[in-house]
Design a protein around this motif. Structure first.
Motif: not given
Length: 457
Positions: A213-230
């Motif tokens: 679950l931690t790995a899934a949360l990290t992946s979700y956080s990275d994707a959300r950060k990429l979208f927010t930065n974009a």
């Protein structure tokens, strides 16, 4: 008495004529209001293509009713950029200075009168008219220098217009890149969130370990950060583009156009590079500046000669004796002889010569660098585009299998994310390749075609 009366009348006429030719002061107060172009005003903008600084823009039609392509954005930038408005004001100042340099010096009128204290004596007077001869002799050199400075300023304005066109094109590309990639990044974020939420539910039911679950949360956080930065990058691009175009920040432009992957041939670049010294406005401006400095150096050499003022006078002393004569004022070139200014202008001329050569060498080096960089980007783009069909096929296969419950959630989202990542990579490479093309356009001018085609022409 007739001569005296004539001099008085002449003096009065000169004074009256001087006042008649004067420019009178008129106030022009500042207006503390925002004059940026609004959304409604954009629709009413009319641009004359003939005023554009590049041939491809002069042949383009400006019609904002169906959206703005890369050419129309560049045209709007040239017509409405705030910095270009100031540069055009500077050109007006240079032209006024050239006008001033061409004017002949005004003659000097001297009038004096003495009132005797002794009885029987006559009032004495002295009228004189003189002219600075050296100012007349150096007028031609000063005028030619000022005219060359106007040409330099005009060419500098043209070069600045080229740079504004390049900036507008780059911001257009960034804005279109954001339009194309934001939906992909949003899709990737939503996939990561769905996987995390489902895994979190499974973990609460005891069907999943904490580290997974931690790995899934990290992946979700990275994707959300990429979208927010974009999103933030897109907002910054919107701000920069509107500021460059002189638009209010509330204006939302509809940008249109498709990527054009037409390959530039070596012969096209070689021909453009060969004509670069006769084409680049900044190089031409440096040459005009060098010509202006040549005339300044020539004027400084002419100023080594003695300063000469010649005049004529008419006088009467207290014993009522009239005299007519002349005067010559001549400086003696013993100590100064204008040697300091001659040395300054000669050294300045050498610096301007070196500056031109340095700029020319740098231009050739920049073009060579961009050509080499373009080859690398084109190869990377071709490799990424060749790999995209396999990634999309795998994503479609995974989607069908997941719909039939024959594939785990993680494998499904990984396949979808891989295809999205490949699409984002291709868009990023296209953006870099397009900006590289724009860089060549900025260096070589209209000899290089746009990397975007007009999809509504």
């Amino acid at each position: 008495m007739l001569v005296l009366r004539s001099l008085r009348l002449c003096g009065s006429a000169v004074v009256v004529a001087s006042f008649a030719a004067c420019t009178w002061y008129h106030a022009d107060p500042l207006k503390p209001v925002n004059t940026s172009t609004s959304q409604d005003s954009v629709e009413r903008v009319r641009i004359d293509p003939a005023s554009m600084p590049l041939p491809e823009l002069a042949a383009h039609t400006f019609d904002p009713s169906d959206g703005l392509d890369i050419g129309e954005v560049a045209m709007l930038a040239v017509a409405n950029n705030p910095d270009l408005k100031l540069a055009r004001d500077d050109l007006g100042i240079a032209r006024a200075q050239a006008f001033s340099a061409g004017l002949l010096p005004d003659p000097q009128l001297a009038v004096s009168s003495d009132y005797p204290g002794a009885a029987g004596a006559t009032r004495a007077f002295n009228y004189g008219l003189s002219m600075d001869v050296l100012a007349i002799l150096t007028r031609s050199a000063n005028k030619q220098s000022a005219d060359a400075t106007v040409a330099k300023t005009d060419l500098g304005l043209l070069w600045q217009e080229w740079q504004v066109v390049a900036q507008a094109r780059q911001l257009f590309v960034k804005a279109r890149f954001a339009q194309n990639t934001l939906p992909l990044l949003q899709q990737q974020r939503d996939l990561s969130r769905m996987r995390y939420e489902r895994m979190a539910a499974a973990q609460r039911e005891g069907n999943l370990t904490e580290d997974t679950l931690t790995a899934a949360l990290t992946s979700y956080s990275d994707a959300r950060k990429l979208f927010t930065n974009a999103e933030r990058a897109a907002e910054q691009t919107h701000h920069d583009l509107n500021a460059l175009l002189g638009l209010s920040q509330t204006v939302q432009l509809q940008l249109v156009g498709d990527f054009n992957d037409t390959t530039l041939t070596d012969s096209t670049l070689d021909d453009a590079l060969e004509a670069l010294p006769q084409r680049r406005p900044d190089l031409l401006a440096l040459r005009a500046g060098y010509d202006a400095q040549e005339q300044k150096y020539r004027a400084a050499i002419m100023s080594q000669f003695p300063t000469l003022t010649v005049g004529f006078n008419r006088a009467r002393d207290t014993s009522n004796i009239y005299t007519t004569g002349f005067q010559i004022n001549l400086s003696l070139p013993i100590f100064n002889r204008n040697r300091g200014n001659v040395a300054i202008e000669r050294s300045t001329r050498q610096r301007m010569k070196d500056e031109y050569q340095v700029r020319l060498n740098q231009a050739f080096a920049d073009v060579d660098h961009l050509r080499a960089d373009g080859v690398i980007l084109s190869r990377q783009l071709a490799e990424a585009e060749a790999a995209l069909p396999d990634a999309e096929h795998a994503a479609r296969h995974a989607s069908a299998a997941f719909a039939q419950h024959n594939l785990a959630l993680s494998a499904y989202t990984d396949a979808q994310a891989a295809a999205i990542t490949k699409q984002v990579d291709i868009a990023t490479l296209r953006e870099s390749l397009t900006e590289q093309r724009i860089g060549l356009q900025a260096l070589l001018g209209g000899a290089i075609p746009d990397a975007f085609s007009n999809d509504h022409s």
